[in-house]
Motif scaffolding. Sequence first.
Motif, PDB file in Angstrom:
ATOM      1  N   LEU A 172      10.324 111.711  44.324  1.00 56.15           N
ATOM      2  CA  LEU A 172      11.218 112.585  44.650  1.00 56.15           C
ATOM      3  C   LEU A 172      12.255 111.819  45.376  1.00 56.15           C
ATOM      4  CD1 LEU A 172       8.882 115.169  46.491  1.00 56.15           C
ATOM      5  CD2 LEU A 172      10.524 115.667  44.422  1.00 56.15           C
ATOM      6  N   ALA A 173      12.190 110.778  46.100  1.00 55.00           N
ATOM      7  CA  ALA A 173      13.114 110.112  46.604  1.00 55.00           C
ATOM      8  C   ALA A 173      14.079 109.217  45.838  1.00 55.00           C
ATOM      9  CB  ALA A 173      12.522 108.734  47.615  1.00 55.00           C
ATOM     10  N   VAL A 174      13.652 109.010  44.607  1.00 56.15           N
ATOM     11  CA  VAL A 174      14.274 108.423  43.453  1.00 56.15           C
ATOM     12  C   VAL A 174      15.023 109.325  42.347  1.00 56.15           C
ATOM     13  CG1 VAL A 174      14.178 106.839  41.641  1.00 56.15           C
ATOM     14  CG2 VAL A 174      13.124 106.157  43.908  1.00 56.15           C
ATOM     15  N   ALA A 175      14.541 110.496  42.455  1.00 54.99           N
ATOM     16  CA  ALA A 175      15.101 111.565  41.617  1.00 54.99           C
ATOM     17  C   ALA A 175      16.484 111.854  41.837  1.00 54.99           C
ATOM     18  CB  ALA A 175      14.050 112.695  41.465  1.00 54.99           C
ATOM     19  N   ARG A 176      17.439 111.235  41.403  1.00 53.16           N
ATOM     20  CA  ARG A 176      18.688 111.582  41.811  1.00 53.16           C
ATOM     21  C   ARG A 176      19.604 111.306  40.397  1.00 53.16           C
ATOM     22  NH1 ARG A 176      16.051 112.459  45.722  1.00 53.16           N
ATOM     23  NH2 ARG A 176      16.762 112.429  47.824  1.00 53.16           N
ATOM     24  N   PRO A 177      20.755 112.008  40.422  1.00 55.34           N
ATOM     25  CA  PRO A 177      21.491 111.687  39.256  1.00 55.34           C
ATOM     26  C   PRO A 177      21.994 110.128  39.190  1.00 55.34           C
ATOM     27  CG  PRO A 177      22.289 113.368  40.478  1.00 55.34           C
ATOM     28  CD  PRO A 177      21.225 113.049  41.235  1.00 55.34           C
ATOM     29  N   GLY A 178      21.747 109.672  37.972  1.00 57.38           N
ATOM     30  CA  GLY A 178      22.078 108.221  37.582  1.00 57.38           C
ATOM     31  C   GLY A 178      20.802 107.432  37.663  1.00 57.38           C
ATOM     32  N   ALA A 179      19.908 107.997  38.186  1.00 55.67           N
ATOM     33  CA  ALA A 179      18.427 107.020  38.195  1.00 55.67           C
ATOM     34  C   ALA A 179      17.923 107.371  36.706  1.00 55.67           C
ATOM     35  CB  ALA A 179      17.552 107.483  39.245  1.00 55.67           C
ATOM     36  N   THR A 180      16.950 106.705  36.118  1.00 54.66           N
ATOM     37  CA  THR A 180      16.381 106.557  35.170  1.00 54.66           C
ATOM     38  C   THR A 180      15.028 106.936  35.131  1.00 54.66           C
ATOM     39  OG1 THR A 180      15.625 104.216  34.640  1.00 54.66           O
ATOM     40  CG2 THR A 180      18.017 104.646  34.072  1.00 54.66           C
ATOM     41  N   ALA A 181      14.563 107.653  34.054  1.00 54.61           N
ATOM     42  CA  ALA A 181      13.097 107.977  33.777  1.00 54.61           C
ATOM     43  C   ALA A 181      11.973 106.731  34.217  1.00 54.61           C
ATOM     44  CB  ALA A 181      12.640 108.618  32.517  1.00 54.61           C
ATOM     45  N   ALA A 182      12.702 105.539  33.943  1.00 56.47           N
ATOM     46  CA  ALA A 182      11.948 104.148  33.888  1.00 56.47           C
ATOM     47  C   ALA A 182      12.016 103.929  35.620  1.00 56.47           C
ATOM     48  CB  ALA A 182      12.473 103.000  33.288  1.00 56.47           C
ATOM     49  N   ASP A 183      12.924 104.346  36.235  1.00 55.39           N
ATOM     50  CA  ASP A 183      13.143 104.268  37.676  1.00 55.39           C
ATOM     51  C   ASP A 183      11.909 104.897  38.418  1.00 55.39           C
ATOM     52  OD1 ASP A 183      15.119 102.438  37.294  1.00 55.39           O
ATOM     53  OD2 ASP A 183      16.710 103.843  37.682  1.00 55.39           O
TER      54      ASP A 183
END
Length: 395
Positions: free
Chosen positions: A292-303
């Motif tokens: 949830l902390a990483v799920a931001r526009p610009g991040a990737t599915a791999a992130d």
Amino acid sequence: MAAEPVSHAAPPRGFPVAEFERRTRRAQGLMHAARLDALLLTTEPEVRWFTGFHTRFWESPTRPWFVVVPAAEKPVAVIPAIGAAAMAATWVEDIRTWPAPAPGDDGVTLLGACLAEQPARHGRIGLPMGHETHLRMPLADFERLRARLGARELVDCRDLLRALRDVKSELEIDKLRHACRVASDAFDALPGEMTAGRSERAIARAMTVDLLRRGADAVPYLAAASGPGGYDNIISGPSDRVPAAGDVLVIDTGATFDGYFCDFDRNWAFGHASDAARRAHEVCFDATEAGLAVARPGATAADLWAAMWRVLEAGGALGNDVGRLGHGLGMQLTEGHSNMPGDGTVLRPGMVLTLEPGMEFAPGRLMVHEEDIVIRESAPELLSRRGPRELPVVA
């Protein structure tokens, strides 16, 4: 179930014509950039996305169904006559039919003529051919169609369709949110059905009935599995196994509202939980928090995968043979990207997906935790009601 259904106002069914007009314009813009004269669609989600044609008759494999999306005009339906009235209720006006089934010529001549009418500016027709696609017409008919197309080339348009469908409109998100609310309420009420002597199958059946009672249209997917200290197989159940003291039960559901899926699970221990199971549940919860902390526009599915896997690995995960930690969600239970190493899908506002960290926490023992979210400009919106960090225990 003991609890009375909670009433959530359901969003309107279907979509206004303007929604389909926007979808088609977007598609045609991408078609122009990809040098495509038309799209040929043969599968239920794509046909429904462009037309609004929503029927369970797809369960019958006898008849093929086709939609052609021209480079500049409205979609054209080339379908069995039995579907003419239902298609006429959509925004589609050009509906061409044949009296199917007709094994000698099951729409091939009609479809070939429709495609031949499309201006051959580029000599290329898009047909989804990649991962998570299928043809849904007899291969022999497909070969006859290709022969009719002559010099026109059929090329893979899977990425184009993904680019269209990955980002949901707010009207689509309303349907997904409602499906998640219905399932969240059913999960909250389910412990009342977990009485002594009831099998996985009986508990899962009660869940299915309650989902329908609360407003789900269908429950195409509902898995249940239990085992001592944790389960070992989430996709084969439910079985007639009766959970015993110390067992952990998972139920994972994919219920639908107006053709849009929820997909998340919940876990319970019976009587008591082992320290290992409790810890595994907390680790999976914490891994979801990391996602949830990483799920931001610009991040990737791999992130997303990397953020969740770091927590799982630090928490003692022996492995995860599912191959991914979540996926896209929408008109299909799983669609689009996978949260896994190497998936460079860039998250964009309006994308709906699952966060599904899972781990083998002891040899042959699994724990999985799943939530449904939509990517927003800042923090993601939870569509499912957040599950607890502590593993619930039922008597």
